[in-house]
Design a protein around this motif. Structure first.
Motif, mmCIF file in Angstrom:
data_model
loop_
_atom_site.group_PDB
_atom_site.id
_atom_site.type_symbol
_atom_site.label_atom_id
_atom_site.label_comp_id
_atom_site.label_asym_id
_atom_site.label_seq_id
_atom_site.Cartn_x
_atom_site.Cartn_y
_atom_site.Cartn_z
ATOM 1 N N ARG A 64 0.786 -1.222 0.000
ATOM 2 C CA ARG A 64 0.000 0.000 0.000
ATOM 3 C C ARG A 64 0.828 1.288 0.000
ATOM 4 O O ARG A 64 0.701 2.122 0.886
ATOM 5 C CB ARG A 64 -0.952 -0.009 1.180
ATOM 6 N N PRO A 65 1.681 1.444 -0.999
ATOM 7 C CA PRO A 65 2.458 2.691 -1.060
ATOM 8 C C PRO A 65 1.539 3.876 -1.341
ATOM 9 O O PRO A 65 0.545 3.749 -2.044
ATOM 10 C CB PRO A 65 3.420 2.453 -2.220
ATOM 11 N N ASP A 66 1.863 4.991 -0.727
ATOM 12 C CA ASP A 66 1.115 6.230 -0.966
ATOM 13 C C ASP A 66 1.808 6.971 -2.098
ATOM 14 O O ASP A 66 2.721 7.749 -1.859
ATOM 15 C CB ASP A 66 1.102 7.100 0.291
ATOM 16 N N ASP A 67 1.389 6.695 -3.326
ATOM 17 C CA ASP A 67 2.008 7.304 -4.497
ATOM 18 C C ASP A 67 3.498 6.953 -4.517
ATOM 19 O O ASP A 67 3.854 5.801 -4.420
ATOM 20 C CB ASP A 67 1.751 8.806 -4.518
ATOM 21 N N ALA A 68 4.376 7.925 -4.620
ATOM 22 C CA ALA A 68 5.825 7.668 -4.659
ATOM 23 C C ALA A 68 6.304 7.457 -3.220
ATOM 24 O O ALA A 68 6.284 8.377 -2.410
ATOM 25 C CB ALA A 68 6.545 8.831 -5.306
ATOM 26 N N THR A 69 6.717 6.232 -2.912
ATOM 27 C CA THR A 69 7.056 5.851 -1.540
ATOM 28 C C THR A 69 8.375 5.102 -1.509
ATOM 29 O O THR A 69 8.677 4.318 -2.405
ATOM 30 C CB THR A 69 5.942 4.943 -0.954
ATOM 31 N N GLY A 70 9.142 5.337 -0.463
ATOM 32 C CA GLY A 70 10.387 4.623 -0.252
ATOM 33 C C GLY A 70 10.291 3.725 0.966
ATOM 34 O O GLY A 70 9.541 4.017 1.910
ATOM 35 N N PHE A 71 11.018 2.637 0.925
ATOM 36 C CA PHE A 71 11.075 1.695 2.038
ATOM 37 C C PHE A 71 12.537 1.327 2.247
ATOM 38 O O PHE A 71 13.271 1.151 1.271
ATOM 39 C CB PHE A 71 10.328 0.395 1.717
ATOM 40 N N VAL A 72 12.953 1.179 3.490
ATOM 41 C CA VAL A 72 14.251 0.581 3.765
ATOM 42 C C VAL A 72 13.955 -0.798 4.327
ATOM 43 O O VAL A 72 13.258 -0.934 5.338
ATOM 44 C CB VAL A 72 15.087 1.404 4.762
ATOM 45 N N ALA A 122 18.352 10.111 6.566
ATOM 46 C CA ALA A 122 19.271 10.666 7.553
ATOM 47 C C ALA A 122 18.826 10.277 8.959
ATOM 48 O O ALA A 122 19.646 9.873 9.789
ATOM 49 C CB ALA A 122 19.352 12.182 7.411
ATOM 50 N N GLY A 123 17.538 10.373 9.234
ATOM 51 C CA GLY A 123 17.018 9.989 10.546
ATOM 52 C C GLY A 123 17.183 8.511 10.823
ATOM 53 O O GLY A 123 17.571 8.108 11.925
ATOM 54 N N TYR A 124 16.899 7.685 9.818
ATOM 55 C CA TYR A 124 17.037 6.232 9.997
ATOM 56 C C TYR A 124 18.484 5.834 10.220
ATOM 57 O O TYR A 124 18.816 5.064 11.121
ATOM 58 C CB TYR A 124 16.451 5.495 8.785
ATOM 59 N N LEU A 125 19.392 6.377 9.400
ATOM 60 C CA LEU A 125 20.804 6.054 9.546
ATOM 61 C C LEU A 125 21.357 6.559 10.867
ATOM 62 O O LEU A 125 22.184 5.899 11.502
ATOM 63 C CB LEU A 125 21.594 6.607 8.367
ATOM 64 N N ALA A 126 20.892 7.715 11.321
ATOM 65 C CA ALA A 126 21.326 8.240 12.624
ATOM 66 C C ALA A 126 20.847 7.327 13.744
ATOM 67 O O ALA A 126 21.581 7.045 14.695
ATOM 68 C CB ALA A 126 20.804 9.658 12.828
ATOM 69 N N ALA A 127 19.612 6.832 13.626
ATOM 70 C CA ALA A 127 19.077 5.927 14.655
ATOM 71 C C ALA A 127 19.867 4.624 14.704
ATOM 72 O O ALA A 127 20.053 4.040 15.771
ATOM 73 C CB ALA A 127 17.591 5.649 14.391
ATOM 74 N N LEU A 128 20.347 4.163 13.553
ATOM 75 C CA LEU A 128 21.139 2.926 13.525
ATOM 76 C C LEU A 128 22.486 3.095 14.201
ATOM 77 O O LEU A 128 23.057 2.148 14.731
ATOM 78 C CB LEU A 128 21.379 2.464 12.078
#
Length: 140
Positions: free
Chosen positions: A101-109, A130-136
């Protein structure tokens, strides 16, 4: 999902097989959205370079950036798959859209264990990655 030369449809598991690290999965109808998201991912500090050689698209850089895989929506022109220089699959049956169920143009990691790490609109690729990589990188 299909490739231009695929003899049978592929599932997301098939697409992710052989990619042991994080995978940046980009879903869109317009190839320009995919290209912009690839550029934005570089700005986020996730060097995203598909043939496996250093510096090539899709190669996981020495910095540990994720590989990129594009999924073009059912409505996308089949010729559009040749646009970005990254592995591109066509959601010809609409199964990816139905399941994720992507909302139009959507990214997933997609994390190395196959779970979704983060989902975001492609317009917000830089901030989301940036937020995801910082959290990792935050010590536990």
């Amino acid at each position: 999902m299909t490739l231009p030369v695929a003899a049978c449809p592929l599932r997301l598991l098939d697409v992710l097989r052989g990619r042991p690290g994080h995978v940046l999965l980009l879903y869109a109808t317009d190839v320009t959205d995919l290209v912009a998201a690839v550029e934005a991912s570089r700005a986020a500090g996730a060097p995203l370079t598909t043939d496996g050689s250093p510096g090539s698209p899709g190669h996981r850089g020495s910095e540990g950036g994720p590989e990129i895989v594009a999924v073009l929506s059912r409505e996308a022109a089949p010729a559009a798959a040749a646009g970005p220089v990254i592995p591109a699959y066509h959601d010809s049956a609409g199964e990816f859209a139905r399941l994720y169920r992507p909302d139009d143009a959507t990214g997933f990691v997609v994390r190395p264990d196959g779970q979704l790490g983060v989902r975001f609109p492609l317009a917000g690729t830089t901030a989301a990655l940036a937020g995801y990589l910082a959290a990792l990188s935050v010590p536990a």
